[in-house]
Design an enzyme around this catalytic site. Sequence first.
Site, PDB file in Angstrom:
ATOM      1  N   LYS A 125     -14.980  10.193  43.790  1.00 38.92           N
ATOM      2  CA  LYS A 125     -15.997  11.284  42.562  1.00 38.92           C
ATOM      3  C   LYS A 125     -16.485  10.807  41.631  1.00 38.92           C
ATOM      4  O   LYS A 125     -17.354  11.276  41.082  1.00 38.92           O
ATOM      5  CB  LYS A 125     -14.644  12.264  42.394  1.00 38.92           C
ATOM      6  CG  LYS A 125     -14.391  13.409  43.524  1.00 38.92           C
ATOM      7  CD  LYS A 125     -13.674  14.660  42.670  1.00 38.92           C
ATOM      8  CE  LYS A 125     -13.222  15.654  43.839  1.00 38.92           C
ATOM      9  NZ  LYS A 125     -12.330  16.702  43.025  1.00 38.92           N
ATOM     10  N   ASP A 160     -16.018  21.996  40.282  1.00 42.90           N
ATOM     11  CA  ASP A 160     -14.358  22.234  40.310  1.00 42.90           C
ATOM     12  C   ASP A 160     -14.100  23.050  38.806  1.00 42.90           C
ATOM     13  O   ASP A 160     -13.292  24.126  39.018  1.00 42.90           O
ATOM     14  CB  ASP A 160     -13.652  20.894  40.123  1.00 42.90           C
ATOM     15  CG  ASP A 160     -13.575  20.348  41.504  1.00 42.90           C
ATOM     16  OD1 ASP A 160     -13.551  21.066  42.565  1.00 42.90           O
ATOM     17  OD2 ASP A 160     -13.144  19.086  41.613  1.00 42.90           O
TER      18      ASP A 160
HETATM   19  P1  NAP Z   1      -5.432  13.132  40.875  1.00 40.13           P
HETATM   20  O1  NAP Z   1      -6.833  12.685  40.059  1.00 40.13           O
HETATM   21  O2  NAP Z   1      -4.975  11.858  41.938  1.00 40.13           O
HETATM   22  O3  NAP Z   1      -4.323  13.403  39.791  1.00 40.13           O
HETATM   23  C1  NAP Z   1      -3.125  13.726  40.325  1.00 40.13           C
HETATM   24  C2  NAP Z   1      -2.400  14.319  38.877  1.00 40.13           C
HETATM   25  O4  NAP Z   1      -1.212  14.677  39.347  1.00 40.13           O
HETATM   26  C3  NAP Z   1      -2.090  13.282  37.888  1.00 40.13           C
HETATM   27  O5  NAP Z   1      -2.113  13.925  36.629  1.00 40.13           O
HETATM   28  C4  NAP Z   1      -0.657  12.766  38.231  1.00 40.13           C
HETATM   29  O6  NAP Z   1       0.118  12.214  37.022  1.00 40.13           O
HETATM   30  C5  NAP Z   1      -0.207  13.943  38.587  1.00 40.13           C
HETATM   31  N1  NAP Z   1       1.121  13.766  39.453  1.00 40.13           N
HETATM   32  C6  NAP Z   1       1.261  13.381  40.660  1.00 40.13           C
HETATM   33  N2  NAP Z   1       2.419  13.282  40.936  1.00 40.13           N
HETATM   34  C7  NAP Z   1       3.154  13.661  40.002  1.00 40.13           C
HETATM   35  C8  NAP Z   1       4.725  13.959  40.011  1.00 40.13           C
HETATM   36  N3  NAP Z   1       5.536  13.718  40.866  1.00 40.13           N
HETATM   37  N4  NAP Z   1       5.120  14.196  38.637  1.00 40.13           N
HETATM   38  C9  NAP Z   1       4.278  14.894  37.982  1.00 40.13           C
HETATM   39  N5  NAP Z   1       3.041  14.478  37.824  1.00 40.13           N
HETATM   40  C10 NAP Z   1       2.551  14.042  38.843  1.00 40.13           C
HETATM   41  O7  NAP Z   1      -5.853  14.207  41.621  1.00 40.13           O
HETATM   42  P2  NAP Z   1      -6.801  15.471  41.386  1.00 40.13           P
HETATM   43  O8  NAP Z   1      -7.924  15.339  42.077  1.00 40.13           O
HETATM   44  O9  NAP Z   1      -6.863  15.908  40.019  1.00 40.13           O
HETATM   45  O10 NAP Z   1      -5.852  16.687  42.619  1.00 40.13           O
HETATM   46  C11 NAP Z   1      -4.870  17.168  41.762  1.00 40.13           C
HETATM   47  C12 NAP Z   1      -4.135  18.444  42.755  1.00 40.13           C
HETATM   48  O11 NAP Z   1      -5.242  19.475  42.883  1.00 40.13           O
HETATM   49  C13 NAP Z   1      -4.208  18.142  44.354  1.00 40.13           C
HETATM   50  O12 NAP Z   1      -3.018  18.697  44.819  1.00 40.13           O
HETATM   51  C14 NAP Z   1      -5.443  18.642  44.877  1.00 40.13           C
HETATM   52  O13 NAP Z   1      -5.322  19.027  46.213  1.00 40.13           O
HETATM   53  C15 NAP Z   1      -5.744  19.821  43.801  1.00 40.13           C
HETATM   54  N6  NAP Z   1      -7.118  20.314  43.836  1.00 40.13           N
HETATM   55  C16 NAP Z   1      -7.420  21.481  44.154  1.00 40.13           C
HETATM   56  C17 NAP Z   1      -8.755  21.836  44.077  1.00 40.13           C
HETATM   57  C18 NAP Z   1      -9.082  23.244  44.640  1.00 40.13           C
HETATM   58  O14 NAP Z   1     -10.062  23.730  44.738  1.00 40.13           O
HETATM   59  N7  NAP Z   1      -8.012  24.339  44.637  1.00 40.13           N
HETATM   60  C19 NAP Z   1      -9.747  21.042  43.733  1.00 40.13           C
HETATM   61  C20 NAP Z   1      -9.449  19.840  43.441  1.00 40.13           C
HETATM   62  C21 NAP Z   1      -8.023  19.355  43.326  1.00 40.13           C
HETATM   63  P3  NAP Z   1      -0.090  10.633  36.666  1.00 40.13           P
HETATM   64  O15 NAP Z   1      -1.508  10.590  36.109  1.00 40.13           O
HETATM   65  O16 NAP Z   1       1.180  10.436  35.908  1.00 40.13           O
HETATM   66  O17 NAP Z   1      -0.178  10.000  37.986  1.00 40.13           O
END
Ligand code: NAP
Length: 285
Positions: free
Chosen positions: A71, A107
């Site tokens: 992205k 998003d």
């Molecule tokens: P990302 O950039 O990898 O960010 C992941 C986030 O989750 C970071 O803030 C990370 O914290 C945190 N995290 C991961 N494991 C954790 C834990 N065990 N305890 C506390 N915090 C934790 O991912 P993203 O693209 O933002 O996506 C995040 C989620 O949103 C995913 O599940 C994805 O499938 C979902 N999503 C949904 C949509 C939708 O349309 N519904 C769209 C986009 C994403 P750190 O910074 O400390 O690692």
Amino acid sequence: MPITSKTVACAVIGDPIHHSLSPDMHNAAFQHLDLDYVYLAFRVQKENLSETISGFKALNFCGFNVTIPHKEECIKYLDEVDETALKIGAVNCVVNEDGIFKGYNTDGMGALRAVTEGGFELDGKRIVILGAGGAARAIVFTFAKFAGKITVLNRTFQRAKRLVEDILKTVKIPIIAKKLIYEDLKAAILEAELLVNTTSVGMYPHTEETIVPQELLHEKLTVFDIVYNPPETRLLREAKSVGLRAIDGIEMLVYQGAEAFEKWTDKKAPIEIMKKTVLKSLKKE
Ligand code: NAP
């Protein structure tokens, strides 16, 4: 509609990609509206990103979605990037505009539509965002146009701090970064009207995990979890069990997809068909 020599192509690229629900969702929408379009999924490794985008251009794709981990990286291979996507620092949707590949981020708009159609009015409200990853950036940038105050709590404090510093360059409301620890979480939730989980906590297969202890879920709170697999996370289940409004990640997934669909086709996206298809595909997994 059969594939023909006139079929218009679009796609999603990411790595991994085989769990993406976007091909099912978009192809169902194209079929429903009898559009001669096809949507494919490609696993693309980082070193092939530039060639992939050039290839899509050479083949005159109408556009494509971009997902993890491309992205941010894809921005440098696009001809133009929309101002909001540039501020967010991530593109999840590219549109072929008369041969120019322009990047957008749908998003934030998807999340905004999910909460407003879910019955929550953002204006002047205090919002807690859990997480500071790519999705959080898009959501904070979008919600900050309406909210009264935003607190971003993240496991890695530096990432939350960076997000907040970036956004404070463009908005004037109070936005605060905190490390995700119980006392700060409690204080932020107690004064908030909307709690948004943007972390992957609670996502399949770790479906019994949640960041928020149930005792923090007070009666004035609406809870929005962007995790869509499962559609009802533990956080949402517990919110519903104490009578709170709960908005799931399927809504955001469908609305961000609808934004892209409308940009590619100039037609109104068939939201209900897209939603039904995504839920059906999730059940099959
Ligand atoms: P990302 O950039 O990898 O960010 C992941 C986030 O989750 C970071 O803030 C990370 O914290 C945190 N995290 C991961 N494991 C954790 C834990 N065990 N305890 C506390 N915090 C934790 O991912 P993203 O693209 O933002 O996506 C995040 C989620 O949103 C995913 O599940 C994805 O499938 C979902 N999503 C949904 C949509 C939708 O349309 N519904 C769209 C986009 C994403 P750190 O910074 O400390 O690692």
